[in-house]
Design an enzyme around this catalytic site. Structure first.
Site, short mmCIF file in Angstrom:
data_model
loop_
_atom_site.label_atom_id
_atom_site.label_comp_id
_atom_site.label_asym_id
_atom_site.label_seq_id
_atom_site.Cartn_x
_atom_site.Cartn_y
_atom_site.Cartn_z
N ASP A 106 0.91 -1.29 -0.05
CA ASP A 106 -0.04 0.16 -0.23
C ASP A 106 0.92 1.18 0.04
O ASP A 106 0.43 2.26 -0.75
CB ASP A 106 -1.11 0.05 1.23
N HIS A 107 1.98 1.46 0.66
CA HIS A 107 2.72 2.44 1.07
C HIS A 107 3.53 2.86 -0.17
O HIS A 107 3.84 4.21 -0.50
CB HIS A 107 3.68 2.41 1.90
N ASP A 171 3.25 -0.64 11.52
CA ASP A 171 2.75 0.43 11.08
C ASP A 171 2.12 1.41 12.41
O ASP A 171 1.66 0.59 13.21
CB ASP A 171 1.93 0.29 10.07
N ARG A 454 -2.48 12.37 9.88
CA ARG A 454 -1.02 12.95 10.43
C ARG A 454 -0.64 14.17 9.57
O ARG A 454 -0.83 14.01 8.38
CB ARG A 454 -0.11 11.64 10.22
N SER A 651 6.15 7.64 14.59
CA SER A 651 5.86 6.29 13.95
C SER A 651 6.45 5.09 14.59
O SER A 651 7.75 5.27 15.53
CB SER A 651 6.13 6.31 12.61
N ARG A 653 8.86 3.46 12.97
CA ARG A 653 9.71 3.29 12.05
C ARG A 653 11.09 2.72 12.41
O ARG A 653 11.78 3.63 13.10
CB ARG A 653 9.94 4.51 11.11
FE1 SF4 Z 1 -1.17 4.49 4.98
FE2 SF4 Z 1 -0.17 5.29 7.22
FE3 SF4 Z 1 -1.56 6.74 5.90
FE4 SF4 Z 1 -2.79 5.25 6.84
S1 SF4 Z 1 -1.52 6.63 8.11
S2 SF4 Z 1 -3.01 5.84 4.69
S3 SF4 Z 1 -1.10 3.34 6.63
S4 SF4 Z 1 0.49 6.14 5.51
#
Ligand code: SF4
Length: 766
Positions: A106-107, A171, A454, A651, A653
């Site tokens: 997805d990322h 994540d 975020r 995060s 990370r």
């Molecule tokens: Fe993707 Fe993280 Fe944004 Fe959710 S918060 S859409 S998992 S990047």
């Protein structure tokens, strides 16, 4: 009426092991005493203890004190963080995962023109990474969700989340699954490897903040506004070391997906995770997503008292929110805890001289793309269309999953949005994580509104000057038609050729009245695949994006000792998130290549000595921070950092810990750490120390020589040994800085071995 269900899924591997969990909870009650009232979060955590006797021995205070050794039920990994998690898992030499796991692509999908072109182009551009992940999935028996299937947290909610489950995800928004009454915790890849290798996963028992919801949301107010309001109240640090446990009459009325939005953004206040008692809406959501057997099992577990707090359970802190009084909020720019009620937003913009004009609007993402969200924004779009309005600015929609996309397309919601100018992006992260090829406004002050979670600087489009405000999808959508940040859709009108037009409050459906449709099922994995040992892992030796991981060395090969003398490389000033330590955006493509991604280390950090960004100095002169780190590495000179409050917030990370370690960092001394990052540092063999007196922060400067005193005793088993730092200035002046630490006995073993992975490997070989 209960909507039609998606085709029934095989629920064997996704139904929580309730009988076992209840049995463990029984043991826990024996240890803690039958009279002890437990919160829901405690029940779920303690029911996952590997050995209640050992973790809870003697009863007494557990929350905020004890380290729990847990056995999570499941692991989920997204494509960016899965690379390093799997590279690490590979170094342990096991043939399959100890718990069910999934990989989600997805990322790495970049948004530019829309799903039809963006998805194939991104697959082509990231082919070697997706091939690697797929090959690792095959080899170790991990469910592989192809690019286009959706965003990790939405897919987890739709497929794997279940009341009472304990899940780790690589994540930071993993807590999203708390919307289904479970504990889902965002971790680094090294923690995920613990679960995948059946190594006890250790967590300091969090404090529990109880949040009592009373009243009822109405009009424009949404679950998103609740969490935006709470972020303003708690700040980005208010949830640190805590689980947010919601309860009260206001919980029952929220949709399961609305609860997920609230849980998702608990990450923004630094909470370990968030959860809710099992509700009728959760049952309905499980049934609607093809998981009736999970709902039936959860009903039984709830009857046995597992899925809600005990009557009279006490919290460490109690907050009460009356939903009836909640007003829509807009949070930002640049931090999610700067909350402004909608009615005051115009004056907030004026006072701060922020731009009045909106430059783009984006809705969806893992936070806010439920059917309920989409049906409510479609109701706004339909009103606007009837008034002859179109979005004044680029209006982007990110569906959270293929199931959502296909369902909103079938039900005409997508059509409603497109008819007013929306562009539907791929089912992926896209603009939420800097994967937005935005050609306009680069380098300019401009303001965007998103329904994401975020909003650190440069998070969305890589432009440090883009002011990014967070709001509900309903508010983002309505404001897109005005294009003016002073516009209040609850009270103001928009001029049209037919006169002033005013929005009515949005309305929508909690679940699709005709049931969900799965959409393109070719994106989905084979459920519970068997590991195929002979699968070759796809990594080219010439790759610039993937690199086999070499284990870090240890300073303790000859037994307990002090760290070798370290040089202070930098004193970092102020907010330093994991985005500052290891930037996302364009760097995401190097997630699986430690040498290459390390070139971004701390490149947006502020040097407290001089106040400049990305500037450090050593004997060879001034240069960028990563270049100076490279010089230290080349000289074989170990180094340390002094950092400010809540270092590493944001995060899970792990690169933010791996990269400094790769360049030779041995110690980080902080005013305070964000929890996940502190654990990640420990996993990678960096010693995190806390200043006993925060005022000592400025006593250590770049170039000072730093020596630990007391670490040797601690490693030898003297559990109350204190570590102080002997600091020698270039002038020869010596001073001492007292510190504290949070290292557990097991974490000290990681430090001794050079990293947690080295330790797991040693244990597997023993
Ligand atoms: Fe993707 Fe993280 Fe944004 Fe959710 S918060 S859409 S998992 S990047």
């Amino acid at each position: 009426a209960t909507p039609a269900s998606l085709a029934a899924k095989d629920c064997t591997s996704i139904t929580p092991p309730y009988p076992h969990l209840l049995e463990t909870l029984g043991e826990v009650r024996n240890v803690l005493g039958k009279d002890r009232k437990l919160t829901l979060a405690e029940k779920i955590l303690y029911a996952h203890l590997r050995n209640p006797e050992e973790s809870l021995a003697g009863g007494g205070q557990v929350r905020g004190e004890r380290y729990l050794k847990l056995r999570p039920d499941r692991v989920a990994m997204q494509d960016a963080s899965a690379q390093m998690a799997l590279l690490q898992f590979m170094t342990c030499g096991l043939s399959e995962c100890a718990v069910p796991a999934s990989i989600h692509c997805d990322h790495l999908i970049q948004a530019e023109t829309g799903a039809a072109e963006d998805l194939p182009r991104s697959i082509e551009n990231n082919k070697e990474v997706f091939d690697f992940l797929e090959s690792a999935g095959k080899k170790y028996g991990i469910e592989f969700w192809k690019p286009g299937s959706g965003i990790i947290h939405q897919i987890v909610l739709e497929n794997y989340a279940a009341p009472g489950l304990l899940m780790l995800g690589t994540d930071s928004h993993t807590p999203n699954a708390g919307g289904l009454g479970m504990l889902a915790i965002g971790v680094g890849g090294a923690d995920a490897v613990d679960a995948l290798t059946d190594t006890p996963w250790e967590l300091k028992a969090p404090l529990i903040t109880g949040i009592k919801l009373t009243g009822q949301l109405n009009g424009w107010a949404t679950p998103k506004d609740l969490i935006l309001h709470l972020a303003g109240k708690l700040t980005v640090r208010g949830g640190t070391g805590r689980i947010l446990e919601y309860f009260g009459p206001g919980v029952e009325a929220q949709s399961c997906t609305g609860l997920a939005t609230i849980a998702n953004m608990g990450a923004e206040v630094g909470a370990t995770t968030s959860t809710f008692p099992y509700s009728a809406n959760m049952r309905e959501y499980l049934q609607a997503t093809g998981r009736a057997p999970v709902a039936a099992a959860a009903d039984q577990a709830a009857k046995a008292g597992f899925l809600a707090a005990d009557e009279g359970a006490e919290f460490d802190e109690l907050i009460e929110i009356n939903l009836s009084e909640l007003e829509p909020q807009l949070n930002g720019p640049f931090t999610p805890d700067l909350a402004t009620p909608l009615s005051k937003f115009g004056s907030f913009i004026a006072e701060n001289k922020f731009p009045n004009n909106l430059s783009a609007a984006a809705i969806g993402s893992c936070t806010n793309s439920s059917y309920e969200d989409m049906s409510r924004v479609a109701s706004i779009a339909e009103q606007a269309k009837a008034a002859g309005l179109k979005s004044k600015v680029p209006f982007l929609v990110t569906p959270g999953s293929e199931m959502i996309r296909a369902t909103i397309e079938r039900d005409g919601l997508q059509g409603s949005l497109e008819s007013v100018g929306a562009t539907v992006l791929a089912n992926a992260c896209g603009p939420c994580i800097g994967q937005w090829k935005r050609d306009d406004h680069q380098g300019e002050d401009n303001a965007i509104l998103t329904s994401f979670n975020r909003n650190f600087k440069a998070r969305n489009d890589g432009n440090l000057k883009t002011m990014n405000f967070l709001a509900s999808p309903e508010i983002v959508t309505a404001m897109a038609f005005s294009g003016d940040l002073n516009f209040n859709p609850m009270t103001d009108s928009i001029d049209t050729p037919n006169g002033p037009f005013k929005f009515q409050p949005p309305s929508g459906d909690r679940l699709p009245p005709r049931g969900y449709t799965g959409g393109d099922l070719s994106f989905a994995p084979t459920p519970s695949p068997k590991p195929i040992a002979e699968t070759e892992i796809a990594i080219s030796p010439s790759s610039t994006r993937l690199e086999i991981l070499e284990p870090f060395g240890t300073a303790f090969a000859n037994g307990p000792a002090e760290l070798p003398e370290l040089t202070c490389l930098l004193r970092v000033r102020g907010k330093c998130t994991t985005d500052h330590i290891s930037a996302a955006g364009a760097w995401l493509k190097y997630k699986g290549h430690l040498s290459n991604i390390s070139e971004n280390t701390l490149m947006t950090a502020v040097n407290d000595e001089g106040g400049k960004i990305n500037v450090a100095r050593d004997a060879e002169g001034e240069d960028t921070i990563p270049h100076v780190m490279q010089r230290y590495k080349k000289r074989g000179e170990p180094w340390m950092l002094v950092v400010d409050d809540n270092y590493g917030e944001g995060s899970a990370r792990e690169h933010a810990a791996l990269q400094p370690r790769f360049y030779g960092c041995g110690l980080i001394l902080a005013r305070s750490f964000a929890r996940i990052h502190e654990t990640n540092l420990k996993k990678q063999g960096i010693l995190p120390l806390w200043l006993s007196d925060k005022a000592d922060y400025s006593k250590i400067s770049a170039g000072d020589k730093v020596q630990t005193e007391g670490l040797k005793e601690l490693l030898e088993g003297e559990s109350d040994a204190q570590i102080r730092l002997k600091v020698t200035k270039p002038s020869g002046e010596v001073l001492y800085v007292p510190t504290t630490h949070t290292m557990s006995v097991d974490q000290l073993k990681w430090l001794r071995a050079g990293s947690a992975l080295n330790y797991i490997g040693e244990q597997a070989r023993a």
